[in-house]
Scaffold this active site. Structure first.
Site, PDB file in Angstrom:
ATOM      1  N   LYS A   1       0.112   4.205  -0.210  1.00  0.00           N
ATOM      2  CA  LYS A   1      -0.542   5.374   0.403  1.00  0.00           C
ATOM      3  C   LYS A   1      -0.355   6.602  -0.509  1.00  0.00           C
ATOM      4  O   LYS A   1      -0.290   6.436  -1.723  1.00  0.00           O
ATOM      5  CB  LYS A   1      -0.021   5.597   1.827  1.00  0.00           C
ATOM      6  CG  LYS A   1      -0.126   4.312   2.663  1.00  0.00           C
ATOM      7  CD  LYS A   1       0.107   4.516   4.130  1.00  0.00           C
ATOM      8  CE  LYS A   1      -0.054   3.171   4.840  1.00  0.00           C
ATOM      9  NZ  LYS A   1       0.028   3.300   6.289  1.00  0.00           N
TER      10      LYS A   1
ATOM     11  N   SER B   1       3.797  -1.760  10.240  1.00  0.00           N
ATOM     12  CA  SER B   1       5.262  -1.776  10.389  1.00  0.00           C
ATOM     13  C   SER B   1       5.894  -3.110  10.002  1.00  0.00           C
ATOM     14  O   SER B   1       6.888  -3.528  10.604  1.00  0.00           O
ATOM     15  CB  SER B   1       5.677  -1.377  11.811  1.00  0.00           C
ATOM     16  OG  SER B   1       5.217  -0.071  12.111  1.00  0.00           O
TER      17      SER B   1
ATOM     18  N   GLU C   1      -5.059  -4.574  10.871  1.00  0.00           N
ATOM     19  CA  GLU C   1      -4.025  -3.547  11.014  1.00  0.00           C
ATOM     20  C   GLU C   1      -4.266  -2.768  12.305  1.00  0.00           C
ATOM     21  O   GLU C   1      -5.047  -1.804  12.309  1.00  0.00           O
ATOM     22  CB  GLU C   1      -4.070  -2.584   9.826  1.00  0.00           C
ATOM     23  CG  GLU C   1      -3.784  -3.229   8.490  1.00  0.00           C
ATOM     24  CD  GLU C   1      -3.241  -2.230   7.480  1.00  0.00           C
ATOM     25  OE1 GLU C   1      -2.181  -2.501   6.922  1.00  0.00           O
ATOM     26  OE2 GLU C   1      -3.864  -1.161   7.278  1.00  0.00           O
TER      27      GLU C   1
ATOM     28  N   GLU D   1      -6.703   4.865   7.930  1.00  0.00           N
ATOM     29  CA  GLU D   1      -6.441   6.263   7.574  1.00  0.00           C
ATOM     30  C   GLU D   1      -7.659   6.883   6.885  1.00  0.00           C
ATOM     31  O   GLU D   1      -7.936   8.068   7.047  1.00  0.00           O
ATOM     32  CB  GLU D   1      -5.183   6.340   6.694  1.00  0.00           C
ATOM     33  CG  GLU D   1      -3.935   6.097   7.539  1.00  0.00           C
ATOM     34  CD  GLU D   1      -2.779   5.461   6.809  1.00  0.00           C
ATOM     35  OE1 GLU D   1      -2.772   5.424   5.564  1.00  0.00           O
ATOM     36  OE2 GLU D   1      -1.853   4.965   7.505  1.00  0.00           O
TER      37      GLU D   1
ATOM     38  N   ASN E   1       0.865  -1.178   0.000  1.00  0.00           N
ATOM     39  CA  ASN E   1       0.000   0.000   0.000  1.00  0.00           C
ATOM     40  C   ASN E   1       0.904   1.232   0.000  1.00  0.00           C
ATOM     41  O   ASN E   1       1.488   1.575   1.028  1.00  0.00           O
ATOM     42  CB  ASN E   1      -0.898  -0.037   1.255  1.00  0.00           C
ATOM     43  CG  ASN E   1      -1.722   1.230   1.405  1.00  0.00           C
ATOM     44  OD1 ASN E   1      -1.772   2.063   0.506  1.00  0.00           O
ATOM     45  ND2 ASN E   1      -2.375   1.372   2.561  1.00  0.00           N
TER      46      ASN E   1
ATOM     47  N   GLY F   1       2.938   2.591  10.819  1.00  0.00           N
ATOM     48  CA  GLY F   1       3.872   3.699  10.621  1.00  0.00           C
ATOM     49  C   GLY F   1       4.593   4.123  11.890  1.00  0.00           C
ATOM     50  O   GLY F   1       5.212   5.182  11.934  1.00  0.00           O
TER      51      GLY F   1
ATOM     52  N   HIS G   1      -9.476   1.272   5.142  1.00  0.00           N
ATOM     53  CA  HIS G   1      -8.185   1.487   5.811  1.00  0.00           C
ATOM     54  C   HIS G   1      -8.386   2.482   6.966  1.00  0.00           C
ATOM     55  O   HIS G   1      -9.164   3.420   6.851  1.00  0.00           O
ATOM     56  CB  HIS G   1      -7.152   2.022   4.817  1.00  0.00           C
ATOM     57  CG  HIS G   1      -5.762   1.966   5.363  1.00  0.00           C
ATOM     58  ND1 HIS G   1      -5.297   2.890   6.266  1.00  0.00           N
ATOM     59  CD2 HIS G   1      -4.757   1.074   5.177  1.00  0.00           C
ATOM     60  CE1 HIS G   1      -4.054   2.571   6.597  1.00  0.00           C
ATOM     61  NE2 HIS G   1      -3.702   1.474   5.954  1.00  0.00           N
TER      62      HIS G   1
HETATM   63  P1  13P Z   1       3.240   0.695   7.607  1.00  0.00           P
HETATM   64  O1  13P Z   1       3.746  -0.604   7.041  1.00  0.00           O
HETATM   65  O2  13P Z   1       3.913   1.895   7.034  1.00  0.00           O
HETATM   66  O3  13P Z   1       3.195   0.664   9.099  1.00  0.00           O
HETATM   67  O4  13P Z   1       1.701   0.825   7.124  1.00  0.00           O
HETATM   68  C1  13P Z   1       0.854  -0.250   7.288  1.00  0.00           C
HETATM   69  C2  13P Z   1      -0.396   0.023   6.555  1.00  0.00           C
HETATM   70  O5  13P Z   1      -1.178   0.866   6.963  1.00  0.00           O
HETATM   71  C3  13P Z   1      -0.654  -0.722   5.316  1.00  0.00           C
HETATM   72  O6  13P Z   1      -1.947  -0.506   4.858  1.00  0.00           O
END
Ligand code: 13P
Length: 251
Positions: free
Chosen positions: A10, A213, A165, A97, A8, A171, A95
Protein backbone atom coordinates in the site's frame (compact mmCIF):
# COMPACT_ATOMS: atom_id res chain seq x y z
CA UNK A 1 -1.45 -24.01 -9.89
CA UNK A 2 0.46 -23.59 -6.67
CA UNK A 3 -0.17 -21.05 -3.96
CA UNK A 4 0.58 -17.36 -4.42
CA UNK A 5 1.40 -15.06 -1.51
CA UNK A 6 1.39 -11.42 -2.58
CA UNK A 7 2.46 -8.54 -0.35
CA UNK A 8 0.60 -5.30 -0.94
CA UNK A 9 2.66 -2.63 0.75
CA UNK A 10 0.00 0.00 0.00
CA UNK A 11 1.25 3.59 0.58
CA UNK A 12 3.97 2.48 3.00
CA UNK A 13 7.68 2.10 2.88
CA UNK A 14 10.78 4.05 2.02
CA UNK A 15 13.89 3.36 -0.04
CA UNK A 16 15.54 1.98 3.11
CA UNK A 17 12.61 -0.29 3.97
CA UNK A 18 12.33 -1.46 0.37
CA UNK A 19 15.98 -2.45 0.34
CA UNK A 20 16.00 -4.09 3.77
CA UNK A 21 12.67 -5.91 3.52
CA UNK A 22 13.24 -7.19 0.00
CA UNK A 23 16.81 -8.24 0.92
CA UNK A 24 15.58 -10.11 4.01
CA UNK A 25 12.93 -11.96 2.00
CA UNK A 26 15.41 -12.70 -0.79
CA UNK A 27 17.81 -14.24 1.74
CA UNK A 28 15.00 -16.47 3.03
CA UNK A 29 13.99 -17.49 -0.50
CA UNK A 30 17.61 -18.33 -1.34
CA UNK A 31 18.12 -20.32 1.85
CA UNK A 32 15.10 -22.54 1.28
CA UNK A 33 13.10 -22.53 -1.95
CA UNK A 34 9.55 -21.58 -0.98
CA UNK A 35 6.71 -23.83 -2.09
CA UNK A 36 4.50 -20.83 -2.83
CA UNK A 37 4.99 -18.22 -5.52
CA UNK A 38 5.71 -14.85 -3.91
CA UNK A 39 5.05 -11.35 -5.19
CA UNK A 40 5.95 -8.00 -3.68
CA UNK A 41 3.86 -4.99 -4.67
CA UNK A 42 5.57 -1.83 -3.38
CA UNK A 43 4.61 1.75 -4.20
CA UNK A 44 5.66 2.55 -7.79
CA UNK A 45 8.70 4.71 -6.84
CA UNK A 46 10.17 1.71 -4.97
CA UNK A 47 9.78 -0.83 -7.79
CA UNK A 48 13.36 -0.45 -8.99
CA UNK A 49 14.87 -0.86 -5.51
CA UNK A 50 12.75 -3.92 -4.74
CA UNK A 51 13.39 -5.32 -8.22
CA UNK A 52 17.15 -5.04 -7.66
CA UNK A 53 16.97 -6.71 -4.24
CA UNK A 54 14.94 -9.73 -5.44
CA UNK A 55 17.00 -10.31 -8.56
CA UNK A 56 18.05 -13.94 -8.94
CA UNK A 57 15.34 -15.19 -6.55
CA UNK A 58 11.93 -16.68 -7.32
CA UNK A 59 10.23 -13.61 -5.82
CA UNK A 60 8.25 -11.62 -8.37
CA UNK A 61 7.47 -7.92 -8.56
CA UNK A 62 4.00 -6.40 -8.86
CA UNK A 63 2.40 -2.99 -9.21
CA UNK A 64 -0.47 -1.79 -7.01
CA UNK A 65 -2.49 -0.25 -9.84
CA UNK A 66 -2.21 0.74 -13.50
CA UNK A 67 -3.98 3.10 -15.86
CA UNK A 68 -6.19 1.61 -18.55
CA UNK A 69 -4.31 3.46 -21.31
CA UNK A 70 -0.92 2.25 -22.51
CA UNK A 71 0.59 5.77 -22.42
CA UNK A 72 -0.30 9.42 -22.70
CA UNK A 73 -1.49 12.49 -20.82
CA UNK A 74 -2.50 10.95 -17.47
CA UNK A 75 -0.52 12.84 -14.85
CA UNK A 76 0.40 10.78 -11.82
CA UNK A 77 -0.68 7.47 -13.30
CA UNK A 78 1.44 4.46 -14.21
CA UNK A 79 0.87 2.28 -17.28
CA UNK A 80 0.87 -1.49 -17.32
CA UNK A 81 3.43 -1.26 -20.12
CA UNK A 82 5.85 0.60 -17.86
CA UNK A 83 5.23 -1.81 -14.97
CA UNK A 84 6.14 -4.65 -17.31
CA UNK A 85 9.31 -2.84 -18.38
CA UNK A 86 10.19 -2.34 -14.70
CA UNK A 87 10.18 -6.09 -14.28
CA UNK A 88 6.69 -6.64 -12.89
CA UNK A 89 4.85 -9.92 -13.39
CA UNK A 90 1.65 -8.84 -11.61
CA UNK A 91 -0.49 -5.77 -11.07
CA UNK A 92 -3.27 -5.38 -8.51
CA UNK A 93 -6.39 -3.75 -9.97
CA UNK A 94 -9.71 -2.85 -8.37
CA UNK A 95 -8.47 -2.86 -4.79
CA UNK A 96 -11.28 -1.68 -2.50
CA UNK A 97 -9.14 1.26 -1.39
CA UNK A 98 -8.91 2.44 -5.00
CA UNK A 99 -12.59 1.76 -5.60
CA UNK A 100 -13.28 3.97 -2.55
CA UNK A 101 -10.54 6.64 -2.79
CA UNK A 102 -10.67 7.06 -6.57
CA UNK A 103 -14.27 6.08 -7.29
CA UNK A 104 -13.17 3.26 -9.56
CA UNK A 105 -16.12 1.42 -11.06
CA UNK A 106 -16.24 -2.18 -12.25
CA UNK A 107 -16.03 -0.87 -15.84
CA UNK A 108 -12.81 1.03 -15.07
CA UNK A 109 -11.33 -1.94 -13.24
CA UNK A 110 -12.13 -4.14 -16.25
CA UNK A 111 -10.32 -1.72 -18.59
CA UNK A 112 -7.30 -1.71 -16.25
CA UNK A 113 -7.25 -5.51 -16.18
CA UNK A 114 -7.46 -5.50 -19.99
CA UNK A 115 -4.47 -3.13 -20.11
CA UNK A 116 -2.57 -5.50 -17.82
CA UNK A 117 -3.28 -8.46 -20.11
CA UNK A 118 -2.23 -6.43 -23.18
CA UNK A 119 1.06 -5.63 -21.46
CA UNK A 120 1.69 -9.26 -20.54
CA UNK A 121 1.05 -8.77 -16.83
CA UNK A 122 -1.10 -10.98 -14.64
CA UNK A 123 -3.85 -8.79 -13.16
CA UNK A 124 -4.82 -9.53 -9.55
CA UNK A 125 -8.44 -8.38 -9.70
CA UNK A 126 -9.88 -7.55 -6.27
CA UNK A 127 -13.49 -7.95 -5.22
CA UNK A 128 -15.19 -7.82 -1.84
CA UNK A 129 -18.23 -6.57 0.02
CA UNK A 130 -18.35 -3.81 2.63
CA UNK A 131 -19.49 -4.25 6.21
CA UNK A 132 -22.94 -2.78 5.52
CA UNK A 133 -23.40 -4.91 2.39
CA UNK A 134 -22.57 -7.95 4.46
CA UNK A 135 -24.97 -6.91 7.22
CA UNK A 136 -27.81 -6.55 4.73
CA UNK A 137 -27.11 -9.96 3.18
CA UNK A 138 -25.87 -8.58 -0.14
CA UNK A 139 -22.49 -10.34 -0.25
CA UNK A 140 -23.36 -12.77 -3.05
CA UNK A 141 -24.98 -10.03 -5.17
CA UNK A 142 -22.00 -7.68 -4.74
CA UNK A 143 -19.51 -10.41 -5.61
CA UNK A 144 -21.53 -11.40 -8.69
CA UNK A 145 -21.71 -7.79 -9.88
CA UNK A 146 -18.00 -7.16 -9.31
CA UNK A 147 -16.78 -10.40 -10.89
CA UNK A 148 -19.06 -10.04 -13.93
CA UNK A 149 -18.20 -6.35 -14.32
CA UNK A 150 -14.49 -6.25 -13.52
CA UNK A 151 -13.03 -9.16 -15.48
CA UNK A 152 -11.85 -8.98 -19.07
CA UNK A 153 -13.57 -11.37 -21.47
CA UNK A 154 -10.11 -12.68 -22.32
CA UNK A 155 -9.28 -13.54 -18.70
CA UNK A 156 -8.51 -17.19 -18.07
CA UNK A 157 -7.36 -19.20 -15.10
CA UNK A 158 -3.87 -19.04 -16.57
CA UNK A 159 -3.52 -15.28 -17.15
CA UNK A 160 -5.49 -13.78 -14.28
CA UNK A 161 -5.75 -14.00 -10.49
CA UNK A 162 -8.72 -12.94 -8.36
CA UNK A 163 -8.48 -11.72 -4.78
CA UNK A 164 -11.48 -11.89 -2.46
CA UNK A 165 -10.98 -9.15 0.10
CA UNK A 166 -13.99 -8.46 2.30
CA UNK A 167 -13.66 -4.75 3.07
CA UNK A 168 -14.69 -5.29 6.70
CA UNK A 169 -11.66 -7.54 7.20
CA UNK A 170 -9.05 -5.21 5.70
CA UNK A 171 -6.76 -3.60 8.25
CA UNK A 172 -9.28 -4.25 11.00
CA UNK A 173 -7.81 -7.36 12.59
CA UNK A 174 -11.20 -9.02 11.92
CA UNK A 175 -10.52 -12.23 10.05
CA UNK A 176 -13.13 -13.99 8.03
CA UNK A 177 -13.87 -17.58 9.01
CA UNK A 178 -13.98 -20.63 6.77
CA UNK A 179 -17.76 -20.16 6.73
CA UNK A 180 -17.30 -16.63 5.32
CA UNK A 181 -14.54 -17.47 2.85
CA UNK A 182 -15.33 -20.87 1.32
CA UNK A 183 -18.76 -20.04 -0.19
CA UNK A 184 -17.51 -16.82 -1.76
CA UNK A 185 -14.47 -18.54 -3.29
CA UNK A 186 -16.75 -21.23 -4.70
CA UNK A 187 -19.07 -18.55 -6.09
CA UNK A 188 -16.16 -16.71 -7.72
CA UNK A 189 -14.93 -19.92 -9.35
CA UNK A 190 -18.40 -20.53 -10.82
CA UNK A 191 -18.86 -16.91 -11.96
CA UNK A 192 -15.44 -16.84 -13.57
CA UNK A 193 -16.24 -19.90 -15.65
CA UNK A 194 -19.46 -18.43 -16.98
CA UNK A 195 -17.97 -15.27 -18.52
CA UNK A 196 -16.08 -14.58 -21.70
CA UNK A 197 -16.88 -14.09 -25.36
CA UNK A 198 -18.13 -17.62 -25.92
CA UNK A 199 -20.13 -17.40 -22.72
CA UNK A 200 -17.60 -19.52 -20.92
CA UNK A 201 -14.12 -18.68 -19.71
CA UNK A 202 -11.31 -21.19 -19.39
CA UNK A 203 -11.41 -21.31 -15.61
CA UNK A 204 -9.08 -24.25 -15.05
CA UNK A 205 -6.19 -23.43 -12.77
CA UNK A 206 -7.73 -20.15 -11.56
CA UNK A 207 -6.01 -18.88 -8.41
CA UNK A 208 -8.31 -17.13 -5.95
CA UNK A 209 -6.52 -15.32 -3.13
CA UNK A 210 -8.01 -14.29 0.19
CA UNK A 211 -7.09 -10.92 1.66
CA UNK A 212 -7.97 -9.16 4.90
CA UNK A 213 -5.89 -9.19 8.09
CA UNK A 214 -3.91 -12.27 7.04
CA UNK A 215 -0.91 -12.72 9.33
CA UNK A 216 1.47 -15.41 10.43
CA UNK A 217 -0.79 -16.50 13.27
CA UNK A 218 -3.93 -17.09 11.17
CA UNK A 219 -2.43 -17.96 7.78
CA UNK A 220 -2.51 -21.74 8.14
CA UNK A 221 -6.25 -21.76 8.89
CA UNK A 222 -7.06 -19.37 6.05
CA UNK A 223 -4.85 -21.10 3.49
CA UNK A 224 -6.47 -24.43 4.34
CA UNK A 225 -9.95 -23.11 3.43
CA UNK A 226 -11.46 -24.86 0.41
CA UNK A 227 -10.89 -22.79 -2.73
CA UNK A 228 -8.22 -20.53 -1.24
CA UNK A 229 -5.15 -20.44 -3.49
CA UNK A 230 -3.08 -17.96 -1.56
CA UNK A 231 -3.21 -14.60 0.17
CA UNK A 232 -3.05 -10.91 -0.60
CA UNK A 233 -1.35 -9.49 2.47
CA UNK A 234 -1.35 -5.86 3.58
CA UNK A 235 0.05 -4.93 6.99
CA UNK A 236 1.85 -8.20 7.65
CA UNK A 237 3.75 -7.91 4.36
CA UNK A 238 5.78 -5.06 5.87
CA UNK A 239 7.37 -7.42 8.38
CA UNK A 240 9.77 -9.97 6.87
CA UNK A 241 9.32 -12.54 9.65
CA UNK A 242 5.54 -12.40 9.70
CA UNK A 243 5.28 -12.39 5.89
CA UNK A 244 7.55 -15.42 5.71
CA UNK A 245 5.38 -17.24 8.25
CA UNK A 246 2.49 -16.80 5.82
CA UNK A 247 4.61 -18.10 2.93
CA UNK A 248 5.61 -21.18 4.89
CA UNK A 249 2.03 -21.79 6.08
CA UNK A 250 1.01 -22.78 2.54
CA UNK A 251 -0.12 -26.41 2.58
P1 13P B 1 -4.45 -6.08 5.60
O1 13P B 1 -3.71 -7.39 5.47
O2 13P B 1 -3.61 -4.98 6.17
O3 13P B 1 -5.77 -6.26 6.27
O4 13P B 1 -4.78 -5.60 4.09
C1 13P B 1 -5.34 -6.50 3.21
C2 13P B 1 -5.31 -5.91 1.86
O5 13P B 1 -6.05 -4.97 1.58
C3 13P B 1 -4.36 -6.45 0.88
O6 13P B 1 -4.59 -5.93 -0.39
Amino acid sequence: MGYLIAGNWKMNGSPALARDLAAALSAKARARAPRAAIALCPPAPLLAAVGAAIQGTSIALGGQDCHFADKGAHTGDVSAVLLKEMGCRYVIVGHSERRADHHETDAVVKKKAEAALRAGLVPIVCVGETDSERETGETAAVIARQVRGSLPDAATGANCVIAYEPVWAIGTGKTATVADIAPVHAQIQTLFGEGGPAGKRAAAGLTILYGGSVKGSNAAAILACPGVGGALVGGASLDAEDFWKIVTACP
